[in-house]
Write an enzyme that holds these catalytic residues in place. Structure first.
Site, PDB file in Angstrom:
ATOM      1  N   CYS B 322      38.648  58.985  41.056  1.00  0.00           N
ATOM      2  CA  CYS B 322      38.161  58.327  42.279  1.00  0.00           C
ATOM      3  C   CYS B 322      37.730  59.397  43.291  1.00  0.00           C
ATOM      4  O   CYS B 322      36.677  59.281  43.931  1.00  0.00           O
ATOM      5  CB  CYS B 322      39.276  57.455  42.859  1.00  0.00           C
ATOM      6  SG  CYS B 322      38.889  56.727  44.450  1.00  0.00           S
ATOM      7  N   TRP B 325      34.545  60.887  42.128  1.00  0.00           N
ATOM      8  CA  TRP B 325      33.433  59.956  42.289  1.00  0.00           C
ATOM      9  C   TRP B 325      32.784  60.124  43.668  1.00  0.00           C
ATOM     10  O   TRP B 325      31.574  59.978  43.828  1.00  0.00           O
ATOM     11  CB  TRP B 325      33.940  58.520  42.116  1.00  0.00           C
ATOM     12  CG  TRP B 325      32.860  57.481  42.296  1.00  0.00           C
ATOM     13  CD1 TRP B 325      31.979  57.043  41.357  1.00  0.00           C
ATOM     14  CD2 TRP B 325      32.539  56.765  43.492  1.00  0.00           C
ATOM     15  NE1 TRP B 325      31.138  56.107  41.887  1.00  0.00           N
ATOM     16  CE2 TRP B 325      31.467  55.913  43.199  1.00  0.00           C
ATOM     17  CE3 TRP B 325      33.067  56.761  44.781  1.00  0.00           C
ATOM     18  CZ2 TRP B 325      30.901  55.056  44.134  1.00  0.00           C
ATOM     19  CZ3 TRP B 325      32.502  55.913  45.725  1.00  0.00           C
ATOM     20  CH2 TRP B 325      31.437  55.069  45.393  1.00  0.00           C
ATOM     21  N   HIS B 326      33.635  60.468  44.652  1.00  0.00           N
ATOM     22  CA  HIS B 326      33.095  60.598  46.009  1.00  0.00           C
ATOM     23  C   HIS B 326      32.241  61.852  46.176  1.00  0.00           C
ATOM     24  O   HIS B 326      31.421  61.923  47.089  1.00  0.00           O
ATOM     25  CB  HIS B 326      34.234  60.600  47.029  1.00  0.00           C
ATOM     26  CG  HIS B 326      34.796  59.234  47.263  1.00  0.00           C
ATOM     27  ND1 HIS B 326      35.792  58.706  46.478  1.00  0.00           N
ATOM     28  CD2 HIS B 326      34.489  58.282  48.169  1.00  0.00           C
ATOM     29  CE1 HIS B 326      36.074  57.486  46.908  1.00  0.00           C
ATOM     30  NE2 HIS B 326      35.297  57.205  47.922  1.00  0.00           N
ATOM     31  N   GLY B 327      32.454  62.854  45.342  1.00  0.00           N
ATOM     32  CA  GLY B 327      31.642  64.060  45.459  1.00  0.00           C
ATOM     33  C   GLY B 327      32.157  65.157  44.553  1.00  0.00           C
ATOM     34  O   GLY B 327      33.338  65.177  44.202  1.00  0.00           O
TER      35      GLY B 327
END
Lengths: 375, 476
Positions: B322, B325-327
């Site tokens: 997770c 996924w954000h960066g």
């Protein structure tokens, strides 16, 4: 019914800018900048999406309600939140506005300013070069508003360890690299401010009262013995609705009560010729004066100047046989080359805030002056 | 193009609304798809072709999976097509989102060993790739699981992937949540009106609240010199508010825009800063992403059904992913790991249970504090900056506040920061959007509409004046 009304209003609001834009163009905001032009459609622009960002800039700049909305937003920011709507303008105390760039750099580590020291050195060399050419150089330094009126600045975030203004720094540097005729305007202005207001509250410049002090100080240095003969008779009146350049930068119509020149009478007949426009909208005047008697006037002179000299120029323009007032700091400007060659006095006025931007190519100026002798 | 721009509000939106409602109902999906592609082209340029290509591939794979996954079929190869689809989607994500970071880190290691670096030209990050890839993963998995049949019409599927309200920042809509709406939906005046209010609400949150908090947070996070304790906390709380109002505002606008076209999107936020625990926080923050990870990763990994140790391993795996996924940065990985670790800790101590919790105010405050500390990693450029900021927060130091920060602490920003801060204090079930949509007597509705109109107009005035850039004179 309420739903229909709300939706109708929404759709009208959404469509009105496009519909309005077909009929009229967006009124300008007076930002002194060129608005974004319609971008050209190119394959590269579409591929890297640069066309779209350019189009968005164009759309934003030409949005039909932009002037109205910006003024409304600025009004709320200024009157409700007491925040400056333009980052370039500082809102001081009691309605005094200041241009941000007229403050010293808040991150300045110390008072050692290499740029100003270099400038002083160049000015010293320039003085020698002009002197050697048979002309006389006068340096006129226009103090910024915070230098004369620091008391209305109010709290200003800074981490600088140097409390001196650029003006003070240049004065100190000129002590090391002197210029023979340095027209210091800070001292007479600081002296006179107890008697009268010398700068506009909503503008960066001197008002007519301050301009009169400046004109007198300058004439005094140009002709210590006869300067009083050159001072014109100036009738001032007061307007309650002056709105200065800083007010315009906020896109607000802030009014102040300020003096204005109602009438001005010179000792000589004055003729003004607008020679041409330099650097976009900057005027270039040639002023000639013919005295009614044999009384001598100041010799042919060239004045390099900025906006600060606009009002003082009105007060000194009857004092010269010929005065070329050129709105530039570039002494090598080819358009003004002949005027420089044919002048006896070289006046160079610059605003304190532009000190870090000014520099001189002294050898090139020396070469230009060597080509001719002064009249 | 962002929703909070003049171009979107006064050119794109009227055009898409006109195009959509003037088109016959059977062509409305196609119209919406064309405008969605234009919207994507506007922000991403040539990456539009990547979006189209990946859409076509997933559409084809969906059909292949579906032909073999009917309730009566034996579906001998469906899992292979599913694996191919997942591989395809994750490869795209890995190439465009993580390859730069991964090869950069490998090259750092090679440099330490004095070995030549791997050649990699670097790739740009396509707009919204994380969102449209997750949508496509949701599609193929839902089809594989037999929850929904594959889309028969390519236009419907392409619209599901590219629909402009949710294309670049979500919410992440699982295919089974919207598949029926893609085929048939009813556009009503009431829905349009609700969408309108919701969109304005989001616009106000974004322009007035999020952007005001952003000015303070940006100034603090941009500091390179020493930072005082007060300034550090101020910056972190300003960012805590900014990220919530920014992201939830975008979701509000997306949901509102969906309603304008007859779609009902799932909610994405539910007062996350009133959470009583980190577990509770993740039930309220970016809910569609949490659900995605739960349904497509956590549960397939075994969830909490295989004993505590496996549950903890699943939790940390999910939250590390997770974070990533954000960066593609270590800061996001640490942020994900931090939240995963807190969730495990809560499970061990039983603090994840909110039903019979004592001291709710204290728990809210503690959860908020932990979340805010986590945002330091999320916002920092690198781990060094995160460490410096955390040091400044927890090691009291009397450092004068930098002028750049002081500049942002003007009355307007402070007013909107304080207004935003109310979100920390309001009741857990309070919802501004719901309050706005509550039916009320005509007089009260008129007052509400007037206030909303005035505040929206101020927000639009802020947008219009963004490019206001006066010069005292034309430069020398």
């Amino acid at each position: 019914m309420a739903h229909r009304l709300a939706i109708g209003l929404f759709l009208v609001a959404l469509l009105s800018p496009i519909a309005g834009g077909l009929v009229i163009s967006a009124p300008p905001l007076g930002e002194n900048r060129r608005l974004a032009a319609t971008p050209e459609v190119t394959w590269a622009g579409l591929r890297d999406a640069s066309f779209f960002s350019a189009y968005e800039r164009y759309f934003n700049d030409h949005f039909i309600y932009r002037r109205f909305l910006t003024r409304a937003k600025n009004w709320i920011d200024f009157h409700l939140f007491r925040v400056s709507p333009a980052t370039k303008v500082h809102v001081g105390l009691d309605g005094w506005l200041y241009l941000r760039e007229s403050f010293p750099d808040p991150a300045r580590e110390s008072c050692d300013d290499v740029e100003i020291l270099t400038l002083a050195k160049q000015l010293h060399e320039l003085d020698g070069v002009i002197d050697a050419s048979g002309r006389t150089f006068f340096l006129i330094l226009a103090p910024d508003k915070p230098t004369i009126y620091p008391e209305y600045v109010g709290p200003l975030p800074t981490r600088s360890h140097c409390a001196k203004s650029r003006y003070q720094l240049l004065v100190e540097a000129l002590a090391e690299f002197p210029v023979k005729h340095f027209v210091r305007l800070d001292l007479p202005l600081l002296h006179a401010k107890a008697q009268q207001q010398l700068y506009y509250r909503t503008d960066t410049h001197w008002n007519p009262s301050g301009s009169m002090i400046v004109a007198e100080t300058l004439l005094q240095q140009l002709s210590p013995s006869r300067w009083r003969e050159y001072v014109p008779t100036v009738d001032l009146d007061t307007t309650p609705s002056f709105s200065g350049d800083l007010s315009r930068m906020l896109a607000l119509d802030l009014k102040e009560s300020a003096p204005f020149i109602k009438d001005i009478r010179y000792q000589a007949d004055v003729h003004v010729t607008t020679r041409k426009s330099l650097n976009d909208d900057r005027p270039w005047f040639r002023i000639t004066a013919v005295p009614p008697t044999e009384a001598p006037l100041l010799p042919k002179t060239i004045l390099y100047r900025d906006s600060f000299m606009s009002l003082p120029l009105e007060m000194i323009k009857g004092s010269f046989t010929r005065l070329d007032a050129v709105w530039t700091y570039d002494m090598l400007d080819p358009d003004a080359a002949d005027d420089l060659r044919t002048s006896r006095l070289v006046l160079f006025e610059m605003a304190e805030r532009y000190l870090p931007l000014v520099s001189f190519d002294v050898p090139a100026i020396a070469a230009a002056l060597r080509e001719t002798t002064p009249p | 193009m962002v929703f909070s721009s003049l171009l979107f509000l006064f050119l794109f939106l009227p055009a898409v609304l006109a195009g959509y409602y003037l088109a016959p109902p059977r062509h409305r999906n196609a119209v919406l798809l064309c405008f969605s592609y234009l919207f994507y082209l506007w922000g991403a340029g040539a990456f539009l072709f990547l979006l189209m290509l990946s859409t076509l591939v997933n559409y084809a794979l969906g059909l292949l999976i579906d032909r073999r996954s009917g309730p009566d079929a034996r579906r001998p190869n469906a899992h292979r097509w599913l694996a191919a689809a997942l591989l395809f989607n994750l490869s795209i994500l890995a190439t465009f989102k993580y390859a730069n970071f991964l090869i950069g880190e490998i090259n750092k290691g090679l440099a330490v060993l004095d070995l030549p670096p791997l050649f990699w030209a670097g790739v740009a990050l396509p707009l919204g790739i994380s969102f449209f890839t997750f949508h496509q993963i949701s599609y193929v998995v839902d089809v594989y699981r037999g929850r929904r049949p594959a889309c028969a019409r390519v236009v419907d599927f392409a619209l599901y992937v590219a629909m402009f309200p949710q294309l670049v920042a979500g919410p992440i809509i699982q295919f089974h949540e919207i598949s029926e709406q893609l085929k048939q939906r009813l556009e009503t005046l009431q829905g349009f009106h609700q969408g309108l209010l919701r969109f304005c609400w989001g616009l106000i949150k974004k322009i007035l609240l999020a952007d005001s908090c952003a000015k303070i947070a940006d100034a603090v996070f941009a500091q390179t010199g020493p930072l005082g304790t007060g300034a550090a906390w101020l910056g972190v709380f300003a960012y805590t508010l900014q990220i919530y109002f920014d992201f939830s505002a975008y979701s509000d606008m997306a949901i509102g825009l969906g309603l304008l076209f007859g779609f009902t999107f799932p909610e994405n936020f539910h007062r996350p800063y009133s959470a009583l625990s980190i577990t509770d926080f993740w039930r309220r923050w970016h809910m569609t992403l949490t659900r995605f990870f739960r349904d497509y990763l956590y549960i397939p990994l075994g969830g909490n059904r295989r004993g505590p140790l496996r549950t903890y391993a699943n939790l940390i795996t999910v939250f590390l992913l997770c974070g990533m996924w954000h960066g593609a940065n270590w800061t996001f990985l640490i942020w994900g790991g931090y939240h995963g670790a807190l969730l495990i800790l809560e499970r061990i101590t039983g603090m994840n249970r909110t039903e019979a919790s004592g001291l709710p105010l204290l728990r809210r405050a503690l959860t908020l504090l932990l979340v805010a500390v986590g945002w330091v990693f999320f916002r920092a450029h690198d781990l060094g900056q995160a460490a410096d900021l955390l040091g400044a927060m927890f090691r009291p130091a009397a450092v004068p506040t930098a002028p750049e920060i002081m500049e942002t602490l003007n009355n307007r920003n402070l007013f909107f920061l304080a207004l935003s801060g109310l979100v920390f204090l309001l009741p857990r079930e309070f919802s501004g959007a719901k309050l706005l949509l509550t039916p009320r007597p005509l007089a009260s509705a008129m007052v509400q509409a007037g206030v909303l109109l005035a505040v929206t107009a101020y927000g639009i005035a802020l947008l219009a004046s963004e490019a206001f850039n006066p010069f005292i004179y034309f430069r020398f």
